[in-house]
Motif scaffolding. Structure first.
Motif, PDB file in Angstrom:
ATOM      1  N   THR A 100       0.831  -1.206   0.000  1.00 49.32           N
ATOM      2  CA  THR A 100       0.000   0.000   0.000  1.00 49.32           C
ATOM      3  C   THR A 100       0.862   1.252   0.000  1.00 49.32           C
ATOM      4  O   THR A 100       0.598   2.209  -0.737  1.00 49.32           O
ATOM      5  CB  THR A 100      -0.928   0.010   1.231  1.00 49.32           C
ATOM      6  OG1 THR A 100      -1.847  -1.081   1.138  1.00 49.32           O
ATOM      7  CG2 THR A 100      -1.713   1.312   1.317  1.00 49.32           C
ATOM      8  N   LEU A 104       2.618   1.829  -3.418  1.00 41.92           N
ATOM      9  CA  LEU A 104       1.655   2.336  -4.387  1.00 41.92           C
ATOM     10  C   LEU A 104       1.293   3.785  -4.081  1.00 41.92           C
ATOM     11  O   LEU A 104       1.168   4.618  -4.982  1.00 41.92           O
ATOM     12  CB  LEU A 104       0.401   1.458  -4.367  1.00 41.92           C
ATOM     13  CG  LEU A 104      -0.747   1.864  -5.294  1.00 41.92           C
ATOM     14  CD1 LEU A 104      -0.268   1.991  -6.733  1.00 41.92           C
ATOM     15  CD2 LEU A 104      -1.889   0.861  -5.194  1.00 41.92           C
ATOM     16  N   ARG A 105       1.147   4.102  -2.806  1.00 47.23           N
ATOM     17  CA  ARG A 105       0.808   5.464  -2.385  1.00 47.23           C
ATOM     18  C   ARG A 105       1.901   6.449  -2.779  1.00 47.23           C
ATOM     19  O   ARG A 105       1.627   7.588  -3.154  1.00 47.23           O
ATOM     20  CB  ARG A 105       0.606   5.481  -0.867  1.00 47.23           C
ATOM     21  CG  ARG A 105       0.105   6.779  -0.295  1.00 47.23           C
ATOM     22  CD  ARG A 105       0.125   6.724   1.231  1.00 47.23           C
ATOM     23  NE  ARG A 105      -0.885   5.839   1.793  1.00 47.23           N
ATOM     24  CZ  ARG A 105      -1.020   5.601   3.094  1.00 47.23           C
ATOM     25  NH1 ARG A 105      -0.178   6.170   3.958  1.00 47.23           N
ATOM     26  NH2 ARG A 105      -1.965   4.793   3.536  1.00 47.23           N
ATOM     27  N   THR A 150       4.261   6.011  -5.219  1.00 45.95           N
ATOM     28  CA  THR A 150       4.661   5.982  -6.627  1.00 45.95           C
ATOM     29  C   THR A 150       3.493   6.116  -7.594  1.00 45.95           C
ATOM     30  O   THR A 150       3.679   6.568  -8.724  1.00 45.95           O
ATOM     31  CB  THR A 150       5.399   4.674  -6.959  1.00 45.95           C
ATOM     32  OG1 THR A 150       4.490   3.569  -6.817  1.00 45.95           O
ATOM     33  CG2 THR A 150       6.597   4.470  -6.036  1.00 45.95           C
ATOM     34  N   ASP A 166       2.229   3.671  -8.957  1.00 49.18           N
ATOM     35  CA  ASP A 166       2.457   2.585  -9.915  1.00 49.18           C
ATOM     36  C   ASP A 166       2.032   1.259  -9.289  1.00 49.18           C
ATOM     37  O   ASP A 166       2.647   0.797  -8.326  1.00 49.18           O
ATOM     38  CB  ASP A 166       3.937   2.537 -10.286  1.00 49.18           C
ATOM     39  CG  ASP A 166       4.256   1.462 -11.322  1.00 49.18           C
ATOM     40  OD1 ASP A 166       3.336   0.715 -11.712  1.00 49.18           O
ATOM     41  OD2 ASP A 166       5.426   1.378 -11.735  1.00 49.18           O
ATOM     42  N   PRO A 167       0.981   0.608  -9.816  1.00 51.37           N
ATOM     43  CA  PRO A 167       0.510  -0.646  -9.218  1.00 51.37           C
ATOM     44  C   PRO A 167       1.509  -1.792  -9.317  1.00 51.37           C
ATOM     45  O   PRO A 167       1.382  -2.787  -8.602  1.00 51.37           O
ATOM     46  CB  PRO A 167      -0.771  -0.952 -10.001  1.00 51.37           C
ATOM     47  CG  PRO A 167      -0.638  -0.204 -11.279  1.00 51.37           C
ATOM     48  CD  PRO A 167       0.153   1.024 -10.962  1.00 51.37           C
ATOM     49  N   LYS A 168       2.513  -1.671 -10.185  1.00 51.69           N
ATOM     50  CA  LYS A 168       3.509  -2.728 -10.342  1.00 51.69           C
ATOM     51  C   LYS A 168       4.768  -2.477  -9.515  1.00 51.69           C
ATOM     52  O   LYS A 168       5.636  -3.343  -9.422  1.00 51.69           O
ATOM     53  CB  LYS A 168       3.895  -2.865 -11.817  1.00 51.69           C
ATOM     54  CG  LYS A 168       2.734  -3.236 -12.736  1.00 51.69           C
ATOM     55  CD  LYS A 168       3.199  -3.330 -14.183  1.00 51.69           C
ATOM     56  CE  LYS A 168       2.040  -3.678 -15.113  1.00 51.69           C
ATOM     57  NZ  LYS A 168       2.488  -3.745 -16.532  1.00 51.69           N
ATOM     58  N   ALA A 198       5.440  -2.277  -6.332  1.00 50.71           N
ATOM     59  CA  ALA A 198       5.706  -3.084  -5.135  1.00 50.71           C
ATOM     60  C   ALA A 198       6.398  -4.400  -5.469  1.00 50.71           C
ATOM     61  O   ALA A 198       7.071  -4.985  -4.613  1.00 50.71           O
ATOM     62  CB  ALA A 198       4.404  -3.353  -4.386  1.00 50.71           C
ATOM     63  N   ARG A 253      -5.127   6.012   0.313  1.00 53.66           N
ATOM     64  CA  ARG A 253      -4.496   6.156  -1.000  1.00 53.66           C
ATOM     65  C   ARG A 253      -3.660   7.426  -1.122  1.00 53.66           C
ATOM     66  O   ARG A 253      -3.159   7.743  -2.195  1.00 53.66           O
ATOM     67  CB  ARG A 253      -5.569   6.120  -2.095  1.00 53.66           C
ATOM     68  CG  ARG A 253      -6.336   4.802  -2.133  1.00 53.66           C
ATOM     69  CD  ARG A 253      -5.397   3.612  -2.272  1.00 53.66           C
ATOM     70  NE  ARG A 253      -6.098   2.322  -2.197  1.00 53.66           N
ATOM     71  CZ  ARG A 253      -5.491   1.145  -2.232  1.00 53.66           C
ATOM     72  NH1 ARG A 253      -4.172   1.078  -2.322  1.00 53.66           N
ATOM     73  NH2 ARG A 253      -6.184   0.030  -2.159  1.00 53.66           N
ATOM     74  N   LEU A 292      -8.259   4.803  -5.355  1.00 52.66           N
ATOM     75  CA  LEU A 292      -7.119   4.130  -5.972  1.00 52.66           C
ATOM     76  C   LEU A 292      -7.004   4.517  -7.443  1.00 52.66           C
ATOM     77  O   LEU A 292      -5.910   4.831  -7.936  1.00 52.66           O
ATOM     78  CB  LEU A 292      -7.270   2.617  -5.835  1.00 52.66           C
ATOM     79  CG  LEU A 292      -6.221   1.764  -6.560  1.00 52.66           C
ATOM     80  CD1 LEU A 292      -4.821   2.091  -6.068  1.00 52.66           C
ATOM     81  CD2 LEU A 292      -6.529   0.279  -6.383  1.00 52.66           C
ATOM     82  N   GLU A 341      -3.875   6.635  -9.209  1.00 53.67           N
ATOM     83  CA  GLU A 341      -3.093   6.093 -10.321  1.00 53.67           C
ATOM     84  C   GLU A 341      -3.138   7.002 -11.545  1.00 53.67           C
ATOM     85  O   GLU A 341      -2.200   7.014 -12.344  1.00 53.67           O
ATOM     86  CB  GLU A 341      -3.605   4.696 -10.676  1.00 53.67           C
ATOM     87  CG  GLU A 341      -3.302   3.654  -9.601  1.00 53.67           C
ATOM     88  CD  GLU A 341      -3.843   2.280  -9.945  1.00 53.67           C
ATOM     89  OE1 GLU A 341      -4.617   2.177 -10.926  1.00 53.67           O
ATOM     90  OE2 GLU A 341      -3.503   1.311  -9.246  1.00 53.67           O
TER      91      GLU A 341
END
Length: 337
Positions: A52, A55-56, A58, A60-62, A64, A153, A238, A242
């Motif tokens: 979490t 992602l918060r 960056t 970017d969901p990838k 992590a 988020r 979310l 993003e």
């Protein structure tokens, strides 16, 4: 190297500057739901908290799962300052990450970061449930899942008062429409950077929502679904995060050195501008009266997007005030004289 000259618009006051970009509080604290305080449950929640946070920071969901973060995924304790359980409800594991070591680890992994100063978002949120339609207001209980989702988020969310006049404006057609004009007038008094319009509906025990976002000339839209109001709120926040992050993060390999001169400075504005420029590794070069010169690293587009949060506008050299003397970078890259 590009040279930017910017000006505080119309002698902008500190109040106006501070009312735009907001510093997200608790950016490095993550709360993850748990079913118990067992060690295995705690370890799993810690892994979720790390994902979490990445992602918060960056967008970017990838990110992590980046190979450069393998050591952190194996042992996240190296960037955790403290953790504990909060009885709730719901019961959560509260993890406080150390900002300095976290940022250092993410930058070593080659990840670009989104700073703590982020665009303030005014959320017009209409819930359609079996008991009727409700515009979520700032002081209503229905605002709680929205605020929790925004915090989770990393988004600074504002909500309207939802008075009678605003309820008349914030109809489903206006919230789902592509034109933000009907909402603009009612939004002015909240002085936010971005408008978020959401129409959420409950159908068959599930929630779904259509959302639209306007920030300057950026327009975004989408739809999400969730098991309950909290889930659909998190899905909206979310998605918004993003979409916004690429505009503000400094991407490795896409940055170049820039010279930035800002006019109309004072001590208060200096502090606020310093926070906005943190993601760009700003280095102070010179101060001349109300003019200040920085050397920064970032793309021109991302730099302009970040500085727009302070309502700064670029001033072409030939339109600068007569007293202005453009500062040219030294040929050897050293600080201008």
């Amino acid at each position: 190297m590009r040279f930017f000259k910017l000006l505080f618009v119309g002698g902008l006051s500190l109040v106006s500057l501070a009312s735009q970009a907001e510093t997200v509080k608790g950016l490095y604290q993550v709360r993850e739901p748990v079913s118990s305080q067992a060690p295995e449950e705690r370890d799993q929640a810690t892994q979720r908290a790390l994902a979490t946070l990445v992602l918060r920071l960056t967008g970017d969901p990838k990110a992590a799962q980046s190979p450069g973060l393998a050591a952190l995924r194996k042992d996240p304790q190296q960037i955790i300052s403290q953790y504990g359980f909060d009885a709730g409800p719901p019961e959560v594991l509260k993890v406080d990450f150390d900002p300095a070591s976290t940022e250092q680890a993410l930058r070593r992994a080659g990840l670009s970061l989104w700073g703590a100063d982020r665009p303030s978002i005014l959320g017009w949120w209409l819930n359609d449930a079996t008991e009727g339609s409700t515009l979520v207001g700032d002081r209503q209980a229905s605002a709680t899942p929205l605020r929790r989702a925004a915090q989770h988020r990393g988004l600074p969310l504002r909500l309207p008062l939802a008075d009678l006049n605003e309820q008349i404006v914030a109809t489903a057609p206006n919230l789902e429409g592509a034109d933000p004009a009907p909402l603009r007038g009612a939004s002015d008094r909240y002085n936010a950077d971005a408008l978020l319009a959401v129409h959420a509906r409950e159908e068959g025990g599930q929630w779904q929502a259509k959302w639209r976002l306007w920030l300057g000339d950026q327009k975004e839209a989408g739809s999400v679904q969730g098991a309950d109001q909290a889930a659909v709120a998190d899905a909206v926040m979310l998605a918004v995060s993003e979409r916004l992050a690429p505009r503000f993060v400094v991407k490795p390999g896409a940055s170049s050195e820039q010279l930035l001169e800002v006019q109309g400075m004072n001590l208060e504005r200096y502090a606020a501008l310093g926070r906005l420029l943190e993601p760009f590794g700003a280095r102070l070069q010179s101060v001349d009266g109300d003019r200040i010169l920085y050397r920064v690293n970032g793309s021109a587009e991302q730099l302009k997007a970040q500085l727009s949060l302070a309502r700064l506008q670029e001033v072409p050299a030939d339109e600068a005030p007569a007293s202005a003397t453009p500062v040219q970078p030294a040929a050897d890259g050293s600080a201008p004289a």
